[in-house]
Design a protein around this motif. Structure first.
Motif, PDB file in Angstrom:
ATOM      1  N   THR A  45     -35.361  60.502  10.247  1.00 46.19           N
ATOM      2  CA  THR A  45     -36.185  59.763  11.199  1.00 46.19           C
ATOM      3  C   THR A  45     -35.674  59.948  12.624  1.00 46.19           C
ATOM      4  OG1 THR A  45     -36.708  58.110   9.525  1.00 46.19           O
ATOM      5  CG2 THR A  45     -37.022  57.472  11.828  1.00 46.19           C
ATOM      6  N   LEU A  46     -34.361  59.845  12.805  1.00 42.04           N
ATOM      7  CA  LEU A  46     -33.779  60.003  14.139  1.00 42.04           C
ATOM      8  C   LEU A  46     -33.999  61.410  14.681  1.00 42.04           C
ATOM      9  CD1 LEU A  46     -30.403  58.094  13.611  1.00 42.04           C
ATOM     10  CD2 LEU A  46     -32.426  57.276  14.832  1.00 42.04           C
ATOM     11  N   PRO A 113     -34.342  53.563  23.717  1.00 37.85           N
ATOM     12  CA  PRO A 113     -35.630  54.255  23.885  1.00 37.85           C
ATOM     13  C   PRO A 113     -35.583  55.620  23.204  1.00 37.85           C
ATOM     14  CG  PRO A 113     -34.325  54.457  25.878  1.00 37.85           C
ATOM     15  CD  PRO A 113     -33.555  53.541  24.959  1.00 37.85           C
ATOM     16  N   THR A 114     -36.722  56.156  22.829  1.00 37.96           N
ATOM     17  CA  THR A 114     -36.787  57.444  22.141  1.00 37.96           C
ATOM     18  C   THR A 114     -37.002  58.586  23.134  1.00 37.96           C
ATOM     19  OG1 THR A 114     -39.180  57.299  21.834  1.00 37.96           O
ATOM     20  CG2 THR A 114     -37.776  56.297  20.135  1.00 37.96           C
ATOM     21  N   TYR A 115     -36.997  59.825  22.605  1.00 45.33           N
ATOM     22  CA  TYR A 115     -37.196  61.001  23.463  1.00 45.33           C
ATOM     23  C   TYR A 115     -38.559  60.949  24.155  1.00 45.33           C
ATOM     24  CZ  TYR A 115     -37.009  65.830  25.085  1.00 45.33           C
ATOM     25  OH  TYR A 115     -36.987  66.953  25.877  1.00 45.33           O
ATOM     26  N   ALA A 116     -39.560  60.468  23.460  1.00 42.12           N
ATOM     27  CA  ALA A 116     -40.899  60.387  24.045  1.00 42.12           C
ATOM     28  C   ALA A 116     -40.940  59.430  25.229  1.00 42.12           C
ATOM     29  CB  ALA A 116     -41.908  59.943  22.983  1.00 42.12           C
ATOM     30  N   GLN A 117     -39.999  58.495  25.269  1.00 40.66           N
ATOM     31  CA  GLN A 117     -39.997  57.490  26.335  1.00 40.66           C
ATOM     32  C   GLN A 117     -39.131  57.887  27.527  1.00 40.66           C
ATOM     33  OE1 GLN A 117     -38.724  54.399  23.599  1.00 40.66           O
ATOM     34  NE2 GLN A 117     -40.665  53.306  23.869  1.00 40.66           N
ATOM     35  N   ALA A 180     -33.615  52.575   0.844  1.00 41.49           N
ATOM     36  CA  ALA A 180     -34.522  52.730  -0.295  1.00 41.49           C
ATOM     37  C   ALA A 180     -35.688  51.750  -0.188  1.00 41.49           C
ATOM     38  CB  ALA A 180     -33.761  52.509  -1.601  1.00 41.49           C
ATOM     39  N   TRP A 181     -35.385  50.499   0.184  1.00 38.97           N
ATOM     40  CA  TRP A 181     -36.441  49.500   0.314  1.00 38.97           C
ATOM     41  C   TRP A 181     -37.418  49.862   1.423  1.00 38.97           C
ATOM     42  CZ3 TRP A 181     -37.734  45.958   4.233  1.00 38.97           C
ATOM     43  CH2 TRP A 181     -38.671  44.986   3.865  1.00 38.97           C
ATOM     44  N   ILE A 182     -36.909  50.305   2.551  1.00 38.91           N
ATOM     45  CA  ILE A 182     -37.769  50.667   3.684  1.00 38.91           C
ATOM     46  C   ILE A 182     -38.667  51.841   3.329  1.00 38.91           C
ATOM     47  CG2 ILE A 182     -37.715  51.746   5.977  1.00 38.91           C
ATOM     48  CD1 ILE A 182     -35.416  49.870   6.677  1.00 38.91           C
ATOM     49  N   ASN A 183     -38.100  52.855   2.658  1.00 36.19           N
ATOM     50  CA  ASN A 183     -38.903  54.029   2.304  1.00 36.19           C
ATOM     51  C   ASN A 183     -39.947  53.715   1.231  1.00 36.19           C
ATOM     52  OD1 ASN A 183     -37.983  56.793   3.570  1.00 36.19           O
ATOM     53  ND2 ASN A 183     -36.123  55.587   3.303  1.00 36.19           N
ATOM     54  N   THR A 184     -39.697  52.674   0.445  1.00 35.25           N
ATOM     55  CA  THR A 184     -40.661  52.271  -0.575  1.00 35.25           C
ATOM     56  C   THR A 184     -41.719  51.342   0.001  1.00 35.25           C
ATOM     57  OG1 THR A 184     -38.954  52.448  -2.283  1.00 35.25           O
ATOM     58  CG2 THR A 184     -40.915  51.174  -2.845  1.00 35.25           C
ATOM     59  N   ARG A 185     -41.316  50.476   0.885  1.00 37.68           N
ATOM     60  CA  ARG A 185     -42.194  49.412   1.393  1.00 37.68           C
ATOM     61  C   ARG A 185     -43.111  49.860   2.530  1.00 37.68           C
ATOM     62  NH1 ARG A 185     -45.187  46.372   3.210  1.00 37.68           N
ATOM     63  NH2 ARG A 185     -45.127  44.086   3.436  1.00 37.68           N
ATOM     64  N   PHE A 186     -42.643  50.788   3.369  1.00 35.49           N
ATOM     65  CA  PHE A 186     -43.378  51.147   4.584  1.00 35.49           C
ATOM     66  C   PHE A 186     -43.817  52.607   4.566  1.00 35.49           C
ATOM     67  CE2 PHE A 186     -40.595  47.618   5.777  1.00 35.49           C
ATOM     68  CZ  PHE A 186     -41.481  46.758   6.401  1.00 35.49           C
ATOM     69  N   PRO A 188     -44.414  56.271   6.230  1.00 32.62           N
ATOM     70  CA  PRO A 188     -43.536  57.017   7.149  1.00 32.62           C
ATOM     71  C   PRO A 188     -43.839  56.784   8.623  1.00 32.62           C
ATOM     72  CG  PRO A 188     -44.173  58.406   5.301  1.00 32.62           C
ATOM     73  CD  PRO A 188     -44.953  57.133   5.169  1.00 32.62           C
ATOM     74  N   GLN A 189     -45.103  56.667   8.988  1.00 29.79           N
ATOM     75  CA  GLN A 189     -45.433  56.483  10.395  1.00 29.79           C
ATOM     76  C   GLN A 189     -44.992  55.120  10.894  1.00 29.79           C
ATOM     77  OE1 GLN A 189     -46.588  58.856  12.517  1.00 29.79           O
ATOM     78  NE2 GLN A 189     -46.068  57.289  14.042  1.00 29.79           N
ATOM     79  N   VAL A 190     -45.055  54.101  10.044  1.00 30.93           N
ATOM     80  CA  VAL A 190     -44.609  52.761  10.430  1.00 30.93           C
ATOM     81  C   VAL A 190     -43.095  52.752  10.642  1.00 30.93           C
ATOM     82  CG1 VAL A 190     -44.532  50.325   9.754  1.00 30.93           C
ATOM     83  CG2 VAL A 190     -46.525  51.722   9.172  1.00 30.93           C
ATOM     84  N   VAL A 191     -42.389  53.488   9.786  1.00 31.53           N
ATOM     85  CA  VAL A 191     -40.935  53.618   9.958  1.00 31.53           C
ATOM     86  C   VAL A 191     -40.631  54.249  11.311  1.00 31.53           C
ATOM     87  CG1 VAL A 191     -38.822  54.668   9.070  1.00 31.53           C
ATOM     88  CG2 VAL A 191     -40.526  53.760   7.479  1.00 31.53           C
ATOM     89  N   LEU A 192     -41.375  55.301  11.663  1.00 31.06           N
ATOM     90  CA  LEU A 192     -41.165  55.961  12.952  1.00 31.06           C
ATOM     91  C   LEU A 192     -41.540  55.051  14.114  1.00 31.06           C
ATOM     92  CD1 LEU A 192     -42.576  59.518  12.152  1.00 31.06           C
ATOM     93  CD2 LEU A 192     -40.202  58.962  12.674  1.00 31.06           C
ATOM     94  N   ASP A 193     -42.518  54.209  13.932  1.00 28.92           N
ATOM     95  CA  ASP A 193     -42.982  53.352  15.019  1.00 28.92           C
ATOM     96  C   ASP A 193     -41.959  52.281  15.391  1.00 28.92           C
ATOM     97  OD1 ASP A 193     -45.316  54.757  15.244  1.00 28.92           O
ATOM     98  OD2 ASP A 193     -46.501  53.374  14.013  1.00 28.92           O
TER      99      ASP A 193
END
Length: 433
Positions: A45-46, A113-117, A180-186, A188-193
């Motif tokens: 993700t990073l 902040p991310t690279y886009a920012q 594991a919980w994050i990858n199951t629950r959300f 991929p785009q929400v994780v990135l957001d």
């Protein structure tokens, strides 16, 4: 034998005070180590968020692994400085400072902040905070081993150091379960957001809680008696280490190589590596990692009990052979195209990663009390800076050059080195700690 000669008498029973010290130390260590390793569980993700869009996936992943490695390269600085003061002014003060220094950058990573920012500033800030994390953990791990080893009877040092190591690896388990919980629950785009920030923000809170826990700990009896008898190291303890204990440094560094491979390759990198090399779904990869890390915690305790019963050399030899076999079994199974037994084989490899619980007992015994913190910290952190720092980008390169079994080959190489260390100890008939 007085406490200043090593640890408390081997004839004193392991009591409730010892158990409390181990419990508080291990829990605080788990929370701090979570802060340090959660980075790698979100490396993929990073790599998307902190580097330019359009960068080849393998290159962006290699770059973020480079930032991950920077934390290891910074460890000697924190380790040597904190060990210096730990040998001169007290173990407990540095034990508390290290966890505070870890919590602050972890919290700030979650706010970056991310690279886009902000463009190039984003990966530079990430790199800076990762370096501060490395400085903190450089003092934490060796300081924790010294702290618990000097609180318990001499015949329980193996168990004490391994229990502390199990606590540290429990921090990896917390990170793995959360990933594991994050990858199951959300999605991929929400994780990135935004969801990727949550583990780091939680880590900052965990760190401050660990600072609170350590206020209940007491200075080690060994250091207290050395201070009362005016037997503390003079001037620069690390200078004495390099002048009089070079053999102990070399032995400790060689033993630490396999420790870095077990943790960095088998536990931290494998979930990401197998997604790319064998198309293992992220949820399955992290579920297997959680089971393996739980088995690692158990393996550490078993290894510590083995040290107290059979000695360092035999425990290191057996554990090294088991780690080599377990890692090859895991990767060969995945290379066959099957994931049917993936979780079970990853659990087996994780259990044999428990050989890392042998290494601190070896290092504690290698150095006298007055310079123990400096000797152990120098050896361990320099080894981790070299081997741990180079391993992530090296594994990334070797996987491209040698194929999907490259991580197993690398772990096997370190196993051969540790078997050599064990053989040397057996031939030299060094006393077990």
């Amino acid at each position: 034998m007085s406490p200043a000669d090593g640890q408390a008498s081997a004839h004193r029973p392991f009591n409730r005070s010892d158990a409390k010290t181990l419990g508080l130390s291990a829990l605080g260590g788990a929370l701090e180590f979570y802060d340090f390793v959660v980075f790698v569980f979100f490396a993929k993700t990073l790599s998307v968020l902190f580097f330019p869009a359009g960068t080849a996936p393998w290159l962006s992943q290699l770059q973020v692994y480079g930032i991950f490695a920077a934390g290891y390269l910074a460890r000697p600085l924190g380790g040597i400085v904190m060990a210096h003061f730990g040998d001169l002014v007290g173990r407990k003060r540095m034990f508390t400072l290290s966890v505070f220094l870890m919590s602050v950058p972890t919290l700030l990573i979650g706010l970056l902040p991310t690279y886009a920012q902000v463009g190039l500033l984003a990966p530079l800030l990430l790199l800076l905070l990762r370096i501060v994390q490395g400085i903190a953990v450089g003092g934490e791990v060796p300081g924790a081993w010294v702290f618990v080893s000097e609180h318990v009877p001499r015949n329980r040092v193996g168990f004490a150091c391994a229990s502390l190591t199990a606590g540290l690896t429990a921090g990896i388990l917390i990170g793995s379960l959360l990933a594991a919980w994050i990858n199951t629950r959300f999605e991929p785009q929400v994780v990135l957001d935004w969801v990727w920030r949550v583990p780091f923000l939680l880590g900052g809170v965990f760190g401050f809680f660990a600072v609170y826990l350590r206020r209940w700990l007491h200075e080690t009896p060994v250091f207290t008696e050395m201070r009362e008898r005016k037997q503390l190291a003079q001037s620069l303890p690390v200078k004495q280490v390099l002048a009089r204990h070079r053999g102990a440094v070399a032995l400790s560094m060689l033993a630490s190589w396999q420790l870095t491979a077990a943790i960095v390759v088998v536990v931290l990198m494998t979930p990401t590596l197998i997604q790319a090399a064998f198309d293992v779904p992220a949820a399955l990869a992290f579920r297997g990692n959680s089971v393996a890390t739980f088995c690692l915690v158990i393996g550490c305790v078993v290894a510590g009990l083995a040290v107290d019963r059979f000695g360092v050399a035999r425990s290191l030899l057996t554990g090294s052979l088991g780690l080599m076999a377990g890692t090859y079994a895991l990767y060969l199974h995945l290379a066959s195209g099957s994931v049917q037994h993936f979780v079970a084989l990853y659990a087996l490899a994780g259990f044999f990663c428990g050989v890392v619980g042998v290494v601190p007992a070896l290092m504690v015994a290698a150095f006298p009390p007055a310079i123990r913190f400096s000797g152990l910290s120098f050896s361990y952190n320099i080894a981790y800076a070299i081997f741990g720092g180079l391993t992530p980008p090296l594994i990334g390169y070797l996987s491209q050059a040698l194929g999907s079994l490259a991580p197993a080959h690398y772990v096997a190489l370190t196993g051969v080195v540790s078997i050599g260390v064990a053989a040397y100890l057996l031939i030299a008939r060094r006393p077990a700690p």
